[in-house]
Design a protein around this motif. Structure first.
Motif, PDB file in Angstrom:
ATOM      1  N   SER A   1     -39.904  -4.251  42.648  1.00  0.00           N
ATOM      2  CA  SER A   1     -38.713  -3.565  42.149  1.00  0.00           C
ATOM      3  C   SER A   1     -37.592  -3.672  43.173  1.00  0.00           C
ATOM      4  O   SER A   1     -37.829  -3.951  44.351  1.00  0.00           O
TER       5      SER A   1
ATOM      6  N   HIS B   1     -46.647  11.449  45.447  1.00  0.00           N
ATOM      7  CA  HIS B   1     -45.660  12.128  44.602  1.00  0.00           C
ATOM      8  C   HIS B   1     -46.464  12.968  43.615  1.00  0.00           C
ATOM      9  O   HIS B   1     -46.998  12.445  42.629  1.00  0.00           O
TER      10      HIS B   1
ATOM     11  N   TRP C   1     -40.286  12.990  50.997  1.00  0.00           N
ATOM     12  CA  TRP C   1     -39.384  12.013  50.376  1.00  0.00           C
ATOM     13  C   TRP C   1     -38.037  12.659  50.036  1.00  0.00           C
ATOM     14  O   TRP C   1     -37.666  12.807  48.877  1.00  0.00           O
TER      15      TRP C   1
HETATM   16  O1  9MR Z   1     -36.025   7.772  46.065  1.00  0.00           O
HETATM   17  C1  9MR Z   1     -35.619   6.477  45.643  1.00  0.00           C
HETATM   18  C2  9MR Z   1     -34.494   6.584  44.650  1.00  0.00           C
HETATM   19  O2  9MR Z   1     -33.332   7.081  45.280  1.00  0.00           O
HETATM   20  C3  9MR Z   1     -34.220   5.238  44.019  1.00  0.00           C
HETATM   21  O3  9MR Z   1     -33.272   5.376  42.986  1.00  0.00           O
HETATM   22  C4  9MR Z   1     -35.514   4.654  43.486  1.00  0.00           C
HETATM   23  C5  9MR Z   1     -35.261   3.306  42.891  1.00  0.00           C
HETATM   24  O4  9MR Z   1     -36.426   2.623  42.636  1.00  0.00           O
HETATM   25  O5  9MR Z   1     -36.464   4.544  44.526  1.00  0.00           O
HETATM   26  C6  9MR Z   1     -36.809   5.776  45.032  1.00  0.00           C
HETATM   27  O6  9MR Z   1     -37.822   5.623  46.012  1.00  0.00           O
HETATM   28  C7  9MR Z   1     -39.063   5.072  45.561  1.00  0.00           C
HETATM   29  C8  9MR Z   1     -39.659   4.350  46.724  1.00  0.00           C
HETATM   30  O7  9MR Z   1     -38.776   3.369  47.194  1.00  0.00           O
HETATM   31  C9  9MR Z   1     -40.983   3.705  46.340  1.00  0.00           C
HETATM   32  N1  9MR Z   1     -41.878   4.665  45.774  1.00  0.00           N
HETATM   33  C10 9MR Z   1     -41.350   5.478  44.707  1.00  0.00           C
HETATM   34  C11 9MR Z   1     -40.061   6.143  45.135  1.00  0.00           C
HETATM   35  C12 9MR Z   1     -39.549   7.043  44.041  1.00  0.00           C
HETATM   36  O8  9MR Z   1     -39.166   6.319  42.913  1.00  0.00           O
END
Ligand code: 9MR
Length: 441
Positions: free
Chosen positions: A169, A331, A400
């Motif tokens: 992603s 999470h 997070w």
């Molecule tokens: O917290 C992050 C959010 O601000 C972004 O929009 C999102 C996009 O994919 O990613 C979130 O962080 C993710 C992390 O990089 C990987 N694990 C899941 C997290 C929550 O989606």
């Protein structure tokens, strides 16, 4: 689960044997129906015997209903609380991390102060993801957001846990195309209408990307392992394991990485590349392994995902892949049994690697009530006890996000340790104090 009742602010006020909690605006007290109220902490000795006595007494009446009450404190001072979370974790040899960015959790003096008072490690929440390194012309460059965060860390002697080198992603679709300039008419991220690149092309693109990241950071902040370079770890690959048991991909996510490589060896290559560039080519000669290399995934608290994750790790060990650590995002919600989180850590112990809790947050559901916030405190407390039991392998524990309003899950109910006014929530107390202070749920 035991019933928890919150009397709310201005509710029943407990006797005050030890005075208010330093660093907290509100005083948190446990009151149970068969005994006096007990102050959770005291100002002079947060781990003092009087507190423990009180809590033990409170816990002794566990036939119970444990109503909890908040009472405003007139005397509690702000900003001086036992070295913050990092102080507590430091005693265990674990770094205390927060995911944030220069533009979010560090964009005011107050936020910076809160971060520095409580954490000694930052994960860039977004800026270092693959797409964060490329402009519209597919040119590689360090972004101002990444630079600001690294500079903040370097200036303040705080560690950076990098996130992430290889991910399905937030990686531009052109990265996976045979012709990176082919016009992708499919607007879905992670899918392209253009022919995919072959494995050899992807091997070179991956190598180049990882080298570029390592070089860009070391060019500006010095070699890895030197005093000015704050990077101590990196999520090398993220979320590679499939959510269901897909036999066609051996339990792996059928991502564009998997498809272009026609297999999971893109993961092996990523660790080889990261080890070469972060721990050799751009490393300070005085430090032979400055950057701890992690694999990271979510839902590892669920047994199916965990089984597939462990199977991948077994294959990586068999292949001699140079990985150093196993990440658990965690999470979760109040309904996720904390025993499942512990099982995740326990099951991975056999690999004899570092482990990390990389993205912890615990949603309460909505509406967010005082009772839910207290239950959330109890949940974080249980997690904290697990952290203590597994401290020997834990590299870091990262929440997070700094404040609830900045969380990617803010709509699901106040998942973090600080509210939007930077007030410490019960979850903060539960995370920052080692002594057994919270009654179980
Ligand atoms: O917290 C992050 C959010 O601000 C972004 O929009 C999102 C996009 O994919 O990613 C979130 O962080 C993710 C992390 O990089 C990987 N694990 C899941 C997290 C929550 O989606």
């Amino acid at each position: 689960m035991k019933e928890v009742r919150a009397n709310g602010f201005g509710g029943r006020v407990a006797a005050e044997p030890n005075g208010p909690i330093r660093g907290l605006r509100k005083e948190y007290t446990i009151i149970n129906e068969e005994s006096d109220g007990y102050t959770l902490f005291n100002t002079t000795d947060e781990r003092g015997a009087s507190k423990r006595r009180g809590i033990v007494a409170a816990l002794a009446t566990v036939a119970m209903l444990v109503p909890l009450a908040f009472a405003p404190s007139a005397t509690a001072a702000e900003g001086d609380y036992s070295g913050g979370i990092k102080g507590e974790y430091n005693a265990l040899g674990i770094a205390a991390g927060v995911a944030t960015e220069a533009y979010s959790g560090l964009n005011s003096q107050e936020r910076q102060d809160t971060v520095l008072a409580n954490f000694n490690q930052i994960t860039p929440e977004n800026s270092m993801k693959p797409e964060g390194w490329y402009d519209g012309n597919h040119e590689f460059a360090m972004s101002d957001n990444t630079r600001s965060l690294l500079k903040f860390a370097s200036d303040n002697n705080i560690r950076i846990y990098g996130h992430v080198l290889v991910w399905y992603s937030q990686t531009p679709d052109w990265f996976f195309q045979a012709d990176e300039w082919c016009e992708d008419t499919n607007n879905t991220a992670g899918v392209t209408s253009c022919p995919l690149a072959d494995k050899a092309t992807m091997q070179e693109r991956q190598r180049q990307h990882i080298e570029n990241v390592a070089k860009a950071i070391s060019d500006e902040f010095g070699p890895f392992g030197s005093d000015t370079n704050p990077v101590v770890a990196f999520d090398v690959v993220n979320e590679t394991v499939n959510d269901t048991d897909n036999p066609d991909t051996n339990g792996m996510r059928n991502s564009l990485w998997y498809q272009t490589y026609d297999g999971e060896d893109y993961i092996y290559d990523a660790f080889e590349n990261a080890n070469t560039y972060f721990n050799e080519v751009y490393a300070d000669p005085s430090d032979d392994h400055p950057v701890t290399l992690f694999i990271n995934d979510y839902n590892t608290e669920q047994s199916g995902k965990r089984t597939r994750y462990a199977a991948l790790l077994d294959r990586m060990v068999a292949e001699g892949v140079p990985f150093d650590g196993i990440g658990h995002q965690f999470h979760v919600t109040l309904t996720t049994a904390t025993s499942n989180l512990e099982a995740a850590l326990t099951d991975m112990e056999r690999f004899n690697k570092k482990q990390a809790i990389t993205e912890l947050d615990v949603t309460t559901g909505t509406p967010v009530t005082e009772a839910k916030l207290i239950e959330q405190g109890q949940y974080y407390y249980e997690v904290n006890q697990i952290i203590h039991r597994h401290a020997a392998q834990l590299f870091s524990v990262t929440v997070w996000g700094l404040i609830d309003g900045l969380s990617w899950r803010s709509g699901e109910g106040a998942p973090l340790l600080f509210d939007d006014n930077l007030e410490k929530k019960p979850a903060y107390i539960a995370t920052s104090v080692i002594a057994p202070t919270f009654p179980s749920r």
